[in-house]
Design a protein around this motif. Structure first.
Motif, mmCIF file in Angstrom:
data_model
loop_
_atom_site.group_PDB
_atom_site.id
_atom_site.type_symbol
_atom_site.label_atom_id
_atom_site.label_comp_id
_atom_site.label_asym_id
_atom_site.label_seq_id
_atom_site.Cartn_x
_atom_site.Cartn_y
_atom_site.Cartn_z
ATOM 1 N N ALA A 242 41.854 12.774 26.332
ATOM 2 C CA ALA A 242 42.530 14.005 26.757
ATOM 3 C C ALA A 242 43.597 14.428 25.755
ATOM 4 C CB ALA A 242 43.144 13.807 28.141
ATOM 5 N N ARG A 243 44.228 13.483 25.088
ATOM 6 C CA ARG A 243 45.250 13.826 24.105
ATOM 7 C C ARG A 243 44.629 14.323 22.799
ATOM 8 N NH1 ARG A 243 50.480 11.510 24.782
ATOM 9 N NH2 ARG A 243 50.694 10.432 26.774
ATOM 10 N N LYS A 244 43.435 13.823 22.451
ATOM 11 C CA LYS A 244 42.838 14.189 21.168
ATOM 12 C C LYS A 244 42.345 15.631 21.170
ATOM 13 C CE LYS A 244 39.584 12.566 17.688
ATOM 14 N NZ LYS A 244 38.597 11.525 17.310
ATOM 15 N N TYR A 245 41.647 16.046 22.206
ATOM 16 C CA TYR A 245 41.169 17.426 22.328
ATOM 17 C C TYR A 245 41.727 17.984 23.631
ATOM 18 C CZ TYR A 245 37.810 15.959 18.774
ATOM 19 O OH TYR A 245 37.235 15.478 17.636
ATOM 20 N N SER A 246 42.698 18.855 23.527
ATOM 21 C CA SER A 246 43.380 19.358 24.710
ATOM 22 C C SER A 246 43.564 20.865 24.613
ATOM 23 C CB SER A 246 44.747 18.669 24.868
ATOM 24 O OG SER A 246 45.467 19.215 25.943
ATOM 25 N N VAL A 247 43.568 21.520 25.761
ATOM 26 C CA VAL A 247 43.855 22.956 25.842
ATOM 27 C C VAL A 247 45.330 23.187 26.142
ATOM 28 C CG1 VAL A 247 41.526 23.474 26.630
ATOM 29 C CG2 VAL A 247 43.315 23.040 28.314
ATOM 30 N N LYS A 248 46.115 22.130 26.130
ATOM 31 C CA LYS A 248 47.531 22.217 26.493
ATOM 32 C C LYS A 248 48.260 23.193 25.573
ATOM 33 C CE LYS A 248 51.523 19.240 27.397
ATOM 34 N NZ LYS A 248 52.459 19.897 26.470
ATOM 35 N N SER A 249 49.078 24.036 26.166
ATOM 36 C CA SER A 249 49.859 25.009 25.426
ATOM 37 C C SER A 249 51.258 25.068 26.017
ATOM 38 C CB SER A 249 49.200 26.392 25.483
ATOM 39 O OG SER A 249 49.955 27.331 24.754
ATOM 40 N N GLY A 250 52.144 25.750 25.333
ATOM 41 C CA GLY A 250 53.519 25.832 25.797
ATOM 42 C C GLY A 250 53.658 26.668 27.056
ATOM 43 N N SER A 251 54.362 26.130 28.020
ATOM 44 C CA SER A 251 54.644 26.846 29.266
ATOM 45 C C SER A 251 55.816 26.160 29.952
ATOM 46 C CB SER A 251 53.429 26.865 30.193
ATOM 47 O OG SER A 251 53.744 27.515 31.418
ATOM 48 N N ARG A 252 56.670 26.950 30.580
ATOM 49 C CA ARG A 252 57.823 26.406 31.293
ATOM 50 C C ARG A 252 57.531 26.141 32.762
ATOM 51 N NH1 ARG A 252 62.964 29.987 29.014
ATOM 52 N NH2 ARG A 252 62.709 29.435 26.804
ATOM 53 N N ARG A 253 56.342 26.473 33.213
ATOM 54 C CA ARG A 253 55.989 26.284 34.624
ATOM 55 C C ARG A 253 55.115 25.050 34.752
ATOM 56 N NH1 ARG A 253 52.866 30.801 36.463
ATOM 57 N NH2 ARG A 253 52.400 31.291 34.306
ATOM 58 N N TRP A 254 55.530 24.108 35.576
ATOM 59 C CA TRP A 254 54.793 22.852 35.700
ATOM 60 C C TRP A 254 53.419 23.028 36.354
ATOM 61 C CZ3 TRP A 254 53.225 20.991 40.351
ATOM 62 C CH2 TRP A 254 53.894 21.403 41.500
ATOM 63 N N PRO A 255 53.176 23.983 37.299
ATOM 64 C CA PRO A 255 51.797 24.139 37.795
ATOM 65 C C PRO A 255 50.804 24.519 36.705
ATOM 66 C CG PRO A 255 53.355 25.216 39.271
ATOM 67 C CD PRO A 255 54.120 24.848 38.046
ATOM 68 N N VAL A 256 51.232 25.306 35.734
ATOM 69 C CA VAL A 256 50.347 25.656 34.616
ATOM 70 C C VAL A 256 50.061 24.428 33.763
ATOM 71 C CG1 VAL A 256 50.096 27.106 32.570
ATOM 72 C CG2 VAL A 256 51.173 28.030 34.625
ATOM 73 N N GLN A 257 51.061 23.563 33.562
ATOM 74 C CA GLN A 257 50.843 22.331 32.808
ATOM 75 C C GLN A 257 49.863 21.408 33.531
ATOM 76 O OE1 GLN A 257 51.968 21.594 29.792
ATOM 77 N NE2 GLN A 257 53.178 23.446 29.546
#
Length: 368
Positions: A242-257
């Protein structure tokens, strides 16, 4: 797939709950703002896969520094801050079967029952009474938990903390011979103490092994130690993927994270299912790229259709009205032109006013 402004607008209004009932649900569920997508993901994962014989339980720290009531700090992790999830993974396929977040102190926890027991029993609940084995680390493993699982036809293998009161005093003794093993048995539970280093003992409790064989090699590794090493790394592998290929992006809202974490774990599960169902060998990177292309294809077709229709409308709007050049009217203005002489012609000077037919002026229609 979409314009930048459209993407920003979607992210601005992205929500996973109903605001009108949020305050009431937060009183009983701290995870209410993201519980629906997480619970649906776990339900679909369990429906699409049949678990194997060996399962493993461990924690995942999803890295994020968003403001959240249950953000955790763990000094032994690469990313110190994040939201902690308890995960149950199939050892053979590395498939995620169950999981839930750690939300802090639970006020409804029964007295006398530890957090580790609640976590294990909740995760393995769908797979009890079926003869499976669970591998855990020293945070979860205890004699009380082993007895509870044994009553439900489930075994456990895991390392134990030396501070556990049920352990015999000689467990902490490191004065024995290097690569030596000591065995204890109590109520069909086997305890193996293996001296792997000069100043360190490894303690493994197993309700699966009634007898333990010792390897004939140089290090004389017990059977329980080998079994633990082969069945413990499932959650760690999923976390690394999950860390190697992730769609994670910057966001200040924890539900989006949390939603980003759901997408990463769902991509791993779908990749495993695709390979097992089709027999096709494909790398996870190529699979994710192919999956992204297939998911965006219908949106691309819809956008292309909308662009064609909007371009046709814009052409009509950009075309200026001109004065009729036939001269049989009073200088009417029109968008239409004669199909033969290419002169501007109004409706009054048109030979045929039927719709969807070629347009001719009265002079071209009657040359005499």
């Amino acid at each position: 797939t979409m314009t930048r402004d459209r993407f920003i607008e979607i992210m601005k209004f992205l929500r996973f709950d109903v605001k009108s009932t949020r305050s009431a649900r937060l009183q009983s569920d701290k995870f209410a703002l993201a519980s629906e997508p997480w619970n649906r993901f776990i339900t679909n994962s369990q429906m699409c896969y049949t678990a194997g014989e060996n399962l493993t339980i461990d924690e995942q720290l999803f890295p994020t520094k968003t403001r959240c009531r249950f953000t955790q700090y763990m000094a032994n992790k690469p990313d110190k801050f994040g939201i902690k999830f308890w995960l149950l993974v199939d050892v053979d396929a590395k498939y995620l079967l169950n999981g839930f977040p750690y939300l802090g102190k639970d006020d409804v926890r029964p007295p006398g029952q530890s957090l580790s027991e609640i976590v294990v029993l909740r995760l393995v609940e769908p797979y009890l009474q079926k003869g499976r084995n669970v591998t855990t680390d020293n945070f979860f493993t205890s004699l009380k938990l082993a007895k509870q699982l044994k009553e439900r036809k489930t075994s456990i293998v895991g390392t134990m903390n030396k501070q556990r009161r049920e352990l015999p005093p000689p467990v902490g003794d490191t004065s024995g011979t290097l690569y030596s093993s000591t065995l204890w048995q109590h109520d069909d539970v086997t305890l193996t103490v293996y001296r792997c280093k000069r100043s360190k003992n490894v303690t493994i409790m197993s309700s699966m092994h009634t007898s333990v064989e010792i390897d004939s090699g140089e290090k004389k590794i017990p059977e329980t130690v080998k079994f633990y090493n082969n069945t413990k790394y499932g959650v760690d592998v999923i976390d690394q993927m999950a860390r190697k290929y992730s769609v994670k992006s910057g966001s200040r809202r924890w539900p989006v994270q949390v939603f980003y974490n759901v997408l990463d774990l769902a991509a791993i599960n779908s990749w495993l299912l695709y390979r097992k169902a089709t027999g096709v060998t494909i790398s996870r990177r190529n699979y994710i790229l192919q999956l992204a292309e297939e998911l965006r294809e219908p949106h691309m077709k819809q956008r292309k259709t909308e662009q064609l229709s909007s371009s046709a409308v814009s052409e009509d709007l950009q075309r200026k009205r001109r004065q009729c050049q036939v001269g049989r009217c009073k200088g009417n203005k029109t968008f239409d032109i004669c199909n033969q002489c290419q002169r501007a012609v109004c409706g009054q000077c048109t030979a045929s006013r039927e719709v969807h037919k070629l347009m001719f002026c009265s002079d071209c229609n009657n040359p005499n």
